[in-house]
Design an enzyme around this catalytic site. Structure first.
Site, PDB file in Angstrom:
ATOM      1  N   ARG B 232       0.861  -1.172   0.000  1.00 33.51           N
ATOM      2  CA  ARG B 232       0.000   0.000   0.000  1.00 33.51           C
ATOM      3  C   ARG B 232       0.903   1.230   0.000  1.00 33.51           C
ATOM      4  NH1 ARG B 232      -3.374  -2.790  -1.509  1.00 33.51           N
ATOM      5  NH2 ARG B 232      -5.379  -3.362  -0.593  1.00 33.51           N
ATOM      6  N   GLU B 261      -3.432   7.728  -4.214  1.00 34.83           N
ATOM      7  CA  GLU B 261      -3.871   7.317  -5.547  1.00 34.83           C
ATOM      8  C   GLU B 261      -5.179   8.009  -5.909  1.00 34.83           C
ATOM      9  OE1 GLU B 261      -2.099   2.931  -4.593  1.00 34.83           O
ATOM     10  OE2 GLU B 261      -4.088   3.044  -5.495  1.00 34.83           O
ATOM     11  N   HIS B 279      -1.734   0.776  -9.739  1.00 31.76           N
ATOM     12  CA  HIS B 279      -2.342  -0.208  -8.841  1.00 31.76           C
ATOM     13  C   HIS B 279      -2.997  -1.351  -9.603  1.00 31.76           C
ATOM     14  CE1 HIS B 279      -4.046  -0.707  -4.516  1.00 31.76           C
ATOM     15  NE2 HIS B 279      -3.889  -1.866  -5.091  1.00 31.76           N
TER      16      HIS B 279
END
Lengths: 341, 313
Positions: B232, B261, B279
């Site tokens: 993460r 993000e 991602h």
């Protein structure tokens, strides 16, 4: 001093050391020239002369027994004829398609290459290219760098790597040591859960994977084709339209071997028309020219013939080439000779 | 089950959305103009939340949904769910482990190779026509490099297995040592970073692991070291990483995740020693479908009073 001819300067330094002819410097030599300083031989650098090559060879290379060659300076029958004393050819590369092996065999000229030290890097590059094209790494990286992620949201998905895999390994007659090169790819891909199948001129009893005698059949049963065999008259354009259509619309080709093993014109057509799923290519038929249609595609990854370009690989190759040359001049067994099978 | 209200936290998968629509009364939270009004209107009918890596169920949302029984995450990571709150209120939580393990591990290796072997840069080089001008640029060998993994769970182990096939010595740091593996354990991330060439973040994001890769760790990894993040974004102190990359105090980075993000620090866009992905760790057609089916399967099991497939709480 500076105005003297190359071989006169070197004679003054190194007395009567036997000479190794180098027509054009391979990348290894350009980058790591120091490694080629030996007490057993000296280099005869044809490219430093203003004479045309043929004339240089006729004038200065009459007693040369060894040649260090590369893709840029092929050893053809014509060159061999201009070297009446040659007994050994060593190439600073894994590939040997730039050496006329038939002529060498006929004249009893020993040949050595550097395949063994390049296998890890070539295998790493093959796997990296495969994951890149399947998971769209280079495309996604471009997408992010152009600032498109905030605007466009989720990036289109790639495909899973764990799939049935076809590794193309046709053996050419001289070289069984490249098995190490191919098994390096297979060993890595097995860790990803890939199923490995192979094609070769003859089945290899020591290879644990299912053998397919026919490239076309193998392509039918596979999702990915990894080309890592040598370029010979038999393997030229071995991956033709028929094979590519058999590989299919989801099929991927990875080539870290030689561009000419694939019929490049047909491959471009297949890629543009979606007859194969994608390709990851380190080599091309007319390097450094790359078909411009490929430059527009997002289902290809293109690298400039660098599969083995790491400092570690290059330095190990230098050591191997020098060790082969020294062994030759000391009448000892070569370290990495090509063996006729 | 059509009358059961399910709140989908954000857009995540068209197939999942479609199936949820068929089976339940689906509320798309991102399309709601006035969220607090919406929540008070529908608070009695929403019994499930479907979240993912971007949005889940925080304490505020949980408090606003008194009939909430289950939070099903379209991810394996649980950092967007207030687990303590769920436990307190007896709310079940499920995620999507195992089905995405291989894809994430494959991507981690893909990132390592892309960074070390400069694949994306090489691809740009060819496409721009620069190859015709020649160059012998060398890239960095991967085989045999020391790989250090933070977090040796399912994904960490799958990465280790793959890296071993490249003859990489494996070391790791995790909350507890795992003597059953043959890998070398380091009791701190700094020590791990100092003793590896490639540091991979593969642990879950919790309060303890936030900024687990900080300036000290980055310095320990060093100018030849490469950082790979498939965990993460908040695992890394991002401004520190960016300045280390720009100043070449660290060798390179392969990043699939970022602190905010889809915002990615623009200073990274011009660097040749990074690979930046949006991602996509679990982003394959096959796996996203498997993940969606797992979410649907868990919801169905819950409302049919059967055992959950992949419960966390």
């Amino acid at each position: 001093m500076e105005s003297q001819l190359p071989q006169e300067r070197s004679k003054l330094r190194t007395k009567d050391l036997p000479q190794v002819l180098v027509m054009k410097p391979p990348p290894l030599l350009t980058l790591f020239e120091d490694k080629f300083i030996s007490t057993k031989f000296q280099l005869l650098k044809a490219w430093e002369s203003t004479l045309p090559l043929d004339q240089f060879l006729t004038t200065y290379a009459g007693s040369v027994r060894a040649v260090l060659c590369s893709g840029a300076s092929p050893v053809t029958p014509h060159i061999i004829r201009l070297l009446p004393s040659v007994q050994f050819v060593v190439t600073a590369s894994a590939g040997i398609n730039h050496i006329d092996l038939n002529e060498c065999r006929r004249l009893g000229i020993a040949v050595a290459n550097a395949a063994a030290v390049f296998s890890d890097d070539a295998a790493d590059a093959a796997v990296g290219l495969l994951i890149d094209v399947l998971r769209k790494i280079s495309v996604a990286d471009r997408f992010v760098r152009r600032g498109l992620w905030p605007a466009m949201g989720d990036y289109p998905f790639g495909s899973k790597v764990i799939i049935s895999l076809f590794v193309c390994f046709t053996q050419e007659s001289w070289d069984c040591r490249t098995w190490k090169h191919r098994s390096a790819v297979a060993k890595r891909l097995e860790a990803f859960g890939c199923t490995v199948l192979y094609n070769s001129r003859k089945p290899k009893p020591w290879v644990p994977y299912p053998f397919y005698s026919n490239v076309h059949e193998l392509a039918c049963g596979s999702d990915v084709l990894v080309v890592c065999c040598g370029l010979t008259a038999e393997t030229r354009h071995m991956i033709n339209r028929e094979v590519m259509v058999a590989l299919g619309k989801q099929g991927i080709i990875v080539n870290v071997a030689r561009g000419a093993i694939i019929d490049e014109k047909e491959m471009v057509v297949c890629l543009v028309h979606g007859e194969i799923g994608g390709a990851a290519l380190d080599v091309f038929e007319n390097e450094p020219d790359v078909p411009k249609q490929l430059l527009q595609l997002d289902n290809v990854v293109l690298t400039p013939h660098r599969a083995v370009f790491t400092p570690e690989g290059f330095m190990a190759a230098c050591d191997l080439v020098v060790a082969n040359l020294e062994a030759f001049f000391e009448d000892k067994p070569l370290l990495s000779p090509l063996i006729d099978e | 089950m059509e009358s059961i209200g399910v709140l989908m936290a954000c857009p995540m998968n068209p197939y999942l959305e479609q199936e949820l629509d068929k089976r339940f009364t689906l509320h798309r939270f991102w399309k709601v103009p006035e969220k607090s009004t919406f929540l008070s209107t529908h608070s009695n009918s929403i019994r499930a939340v479907v979240g993912n890596a971007f949005a889940g169920a925080d304490a505020q949302l949980i408090e606003a949904l008194p009939k909430l029984e289950i939070v099903a995450s379209f991810s394996v990571g649980l950092d967007k769910i207030d687990l303590a709150k769920c436990k307190e209120k007896g709310i079940r939580v499920t995620n999507t482990p195992d089905v995405l393990t291989e894809d994430v591990a494959d991507l981690a290796i893909g990132l390592i190779l892309a960074v070390l072997r400069n694949l994306c840069e090489c691809d740009r080089y060819v496409r721009s026509g620069k190859w015709k001008k020649g160059s012998y640029m060398l890239t960095t060998k991967f085989t045999g490099k020391r790989v250090g993994i933070i977090g040796l769970g399912r994904i960490g182990m799958a990465i280790a297995k793959r890296a071993e096939a490249f003859s990489c010595p494996i070391s790791y740091h995790s909350r507890t040592e795992k003597p059953e593996t043959k890998y070398k354990y380091y009791p701190s991330v700094v020590e791990l970073a100092a003793n590896c060439d490639i540091l991979v973040i593969a642990c879950s994001l919790t309060e303890e692991t936030r900024h687990i890769v900080n300036r000290k760790v980055i310095d320990a990894l060093g100018a030849e070291g490469v950082l790979i993040n498939i965990g993460r974004g908040p695992h890394v102190d991002e401004p520190e990483l960016v300045s280390a990359l720009v100043e070449r105090r660290i060798g390179g980075a392969g990043l699939d995740v970022f602190e905010h993000e889809p915002e990615v620090p623009e200073e990274l866009f011009g660097l040749d020693n990074v690979v930046l992905l949006p991602h996509v760790g679990s982003g394959t057609v096959e796996t996203r479908k498997d993940m969606a089916d797992l979410v649907l399967g868990n919801l169905e099991a819950h409302f049919l009073k059967k055992p959950l497939l992949t419960p966390v709480i």
